[in-house]
Design an enzyme around this catalytic site. Sequence first.
Site, PDB file in Angstrom:
ATOM      1  N   GLY A  11      -1.389  -1.228  -7.298  1.00 28.45           N
ATOM      2  CA  GLY A  11      -1.985  -0.130  -6.401  1.00 28.45           C
ATOM      3  C   GLY A  11      -2.482   0.898  -7.673  1.00 28.45           C
ATOM      4  N   ARG A  72      -3.757  -7.302  -6.571  1.00 28.09           N
ATOM      5  CA  ARG A  72      -2.495  -8.121  -6.386  1.00 28.09           C
ATOM      6  C   ARG A  72      -2.579  -9.664  -6.717  1.00 28.09           C
ATOM      7  NH1 ARG A  72       0.516  -3.430  -4.910  1.00 28.09           N
ATOM      8  NH2 ARG A  72      -0.774  -1.962  -3.715  1.00 28.09           N
ATOM      9  N   ASP A 103       6.229  -1.036 -10.287  1.00 28.45           N
ATOM     10  CA  ASP A 103       7.396  -1.958 -10.108  1.00 28.45           C
ATOM     11  C   ASP A 103       7.116  -3.513 -10.167  1.00 28.45           C
ATOM     12  OD1 ASP A 103       6.845  -1.646  -7.681  1.00 28.45           O
ATOM     13  OD2 ASP A 103       8.773  -2.027  -7.045  1.00 28.45           O
ATOM     14  N   THR A 126       1.756   4.669 -10.806  1.00 26.69           N
ATOM     15  CA  THR A 126       1.811   4.414  -9.490  1.00 26.69           C
ATOM     16  C   THR A 126       1.922   5.730  -8.963  1.00 26.69           C
ATOM     17  OG1 THR A 126       3.235   3.626  -7.416  1.00 26.69           O
ATOM     18  CG2 THR A 126       4.399   3.733  -9.695  1.00 26.69           C
ATOM     19  N   ASP A 128       3.692   6.351  -6.355  1.00 25.14           N
ATOM     20  CA  ASP A 128       5.052   6.206  -5.646  1.00 25.14           C
ATOM     21  C   ASP A 128       6.093   7.320  -6.183  1.00 25.14           C
ATOM     22  OD1 ASP A 128       3.697   5.193  -3.932  1.00 25.14           O
ATOM     23  OD2 ASP A 128       4.278   2.985  -4.176  1.00 25.14           O
ATOM     24  N   ASP A 130       8.497   5.711  -8.182  1.00 25.41           N
ATOM     25  CA  ASP A 130       9.537   4.795  -7.698  1.00 25.41           C
ATOM     26  C   ASP A 130       9.990   3.847  -8.717  1.00 25.41           C
ATOM     27  OD1 ASP A 130       7.332   3.082  -7.912  1.00 25.41           O
ATOM     28  OD2 ASP A 130       7.798   2.013  -6.028  1.00 25.41           O
ATOM     29  N   ARG A 172       5.666   4.258  -0.317  1.00 25.80           N
ATOM     30  CA  ARG A 172       6.434   3.065  -0.002  1.00 25.80           C
ATOM     31  C   ARG A 172       8.057   3.021   0.503  1.00 25.80           C
ATOM     32  NH1 ARG A 172       4.870  -2.694  -3.194  1.00 25.80           N
ATOM     33  NH2 ARG A 172       2.687  -2.796  -2.754  1.00 25.80           N
ATOM     34  N   LYS A 214       8.706  31.665  14.753  1.00 29.19           N
ATOM     35  CA  LYS A 214       7.486  30.655  13.861  1.00 29.19           C
ATOM     36  C   LYS A 214       6.723  30.250  15.178  1.00 29.19           C
ATOM     37  CE  LYS A 214       8.931  29.078   9.522  1.00 29.19           C
ATOM     38  NZ  LYS A 214       8.107  28.014   8.661  1.00 29.19           N
TER      39      LYS A 214
HETATM   40  P1  ATP Z   1       2.316  -0.113  -6.780  1.00 29.23           P
HETATM   41  O1  ATP Z   1       3.845   0.346  -6.668  1.00 29.23           O
HETATM   42  O2  ATP Z   1       1.490   0.878  -6.877  1.00 29.23           O
HETATM   43  O3  ATP Z   1       2.268  -0.938  -5.431  1.00 29.23           O
HETATM   44  P2  ATP Z   1       3.186  -2.312  -8.179  1.00 29.23           P
HETATM   45  O4  ATP Z   1       2.705  -2.910  -9.638  1.00 29.23           O
HETATM   46  O5  ATP Z   1       4.357  -2.526  -7.882  1.00 29.23           O
HETATM   47  O6  ATP Z   1       2.125  -1.034  -7.906  1.00 29.23           O
HETATM   48  P3  ATP Z   1       2.668  -4.927  -6.701  1.00 29.23           P
HETATM   49  O7  ATP Z   1       1.642  -5.678  -5.920  1.00 29.23           O
HETATM   50  O8  ATP Z   1       4.128  -5.036  -6.463  1.00 29.23           O
HETATM   51  O9  ATP Z   1       2.102  -3.804  -7.318  1.00 29.23           O
HETATM   52  O10 ATP Z   1       2.693  -5.819  -8.273  1.00 29.23           O
HETATM   53  C1  ATP Z   1       1.383  -6.073  -8.920  1.00 29.23           C
HETATM   54  C2  ATP Z   1       1.322  -7.604  -9.364  1.00 29.23           C
HETATM   55  O11 ATP Z   1       2.372  -7.818 -10.389  1.00 29.23           O
HETATM   56  C3  ATP Z   1       1.473  -8.754  -8.180  1.00 29.23           C
HETATM   57  O12 ATP Z   1       0.478  -8.733  -7.538  1.00 29.23           O
HETATM   58  C4  ATP Z   1       1.978  -9.695  -9.063  1.00 29.23           C
HETATM   59  O13 ATP Z   1       0.646 -10.216 -10.092  1.00 29.23           O
HETATM   60  C5  ATP Z   1       2.902  -9.323 -10.194  1.00 29.23           C
HETATM   61  N1  ATP Z   1       4.073  -9.538 -10.217  1.00 29.23           N
HETATM   62  C6  ATP Z   1       4.946  -8.852  -9.208  1.00 29.23           C
HETATM   63  N2  ATP Z   1       6.335  -9.223  -9.219  1.00 29.23           N
HETATM   64  C7  ATP Z   1       6.106 -10.439  -9.947  1.00 29.23           C
HETATM   65  C8  ATP Z   1       7.288 -11.210 -10.585  1.00 29.23           C
HETATM   66  N3  ATP Z   1       8.383 -11.027  -9.957  1.00 29.23           N
HETATM   67  N4  ATP Z   1       6.807 -11.937 -11.557  1.00 29.23           N
HETATM   68  C9  ATP Z   1       5.704 -12.256 -12.025  1.00 29.23           C
HETATM   69  N5  ATP Z   1       4.596 -11.021 -11.557  1.00 29.23           N
HETATM   70  C10 ATP Z   1       4.984 -10.306 -10.593  1.00 29.23           C
END
Ligand code: ATP
Length: 277
Positions: A11, A72, A103, A126, A128, A130, A172, A214
Amino acid sequence: MKRIGLLTSGGDAPGMNAAIRAVVRSGIYFGMEVYGIERGYAGLIEDTVLPMEMRSVSNIVQCGGTKLRTARCLEMLTEEGQKRAVQTLEKHGIEGLVVIGGDGSFRGAKVLSEKYGVPTIGIPGTIDNDLEYTDYTLGFDTAVNTCLDIINKLRDTMTSHERVSVVEVMGRHCGDIALYSGIASGAEIIVVPEIAFSMDEIVTRINRSRANGKHSNIIVVAEGVMGANEFAKQLQAFTTHSVRPTCIGHVQRGGSPSMADRMLAAQFGNKAVRLLK
Ligand code: ATP
């Protein structure tokens, strides 16, 4: 290390552009060549790689979104996708990588680092908030300020009409955006996924505040708990006060980054390059 790559993934978050700028300019300062990879891991797999110069990152520090765009990418979860990503890095002679994302993006970075030996540094980007490894993630401060602006406006109209406002914010599974925007806006009630809640207790608090003079109530609900429409529907069954739902939605992800996020981006970007060096 002479040549590094940079991508934004997952994101988008305000401050990603400021971090891109910091990585590019710090890299050049240390005598490195910096390559931008478009659309996150998808671009790494599909080989959309471009050289970045000083001027490539002019006038972006104040812009929301990400100049490199983000995606993604399910293919990155597969061994084949991961191997193609590594091949792209090898083809361009890229020796180290900076990944700006949340993450999921960090999990991808970990795979590149641990499984394929690519030196990779993650910048927590991010809204979030998180991720564990930092007090604040890039974009969180701006997102909370956007929520505050909207909640302030809602307070005006809710008070005029003596209503209860249910405001859904992002995050999230994490309640930080709700917690910070709720406290900073003076919300009467904040509902986060980390703590169980009861509708009875919420109604009791609304009634108590009305008895104390209030004229409105703001309830900030994290998306990880429930959507605003559903929450308002459930609450309305318990109260005669008029309940109105508002989902702030994707507005939270955009906009010019705050001073705090720009400073964080500058520090994260510079540190990432120093660590790769
Ligand atoms: P946000 O928290 O803002 O949603 P994010 O980085 O957590 O951001 P995700 O869609 O969860 O967003 O992950 C981004 C991309 O990271 C995924 O589309 C994928 O390409 C890669 N990714 C996520 N998990 C894995 C994993 N276990 N192994 C390899 N690549 C991964």
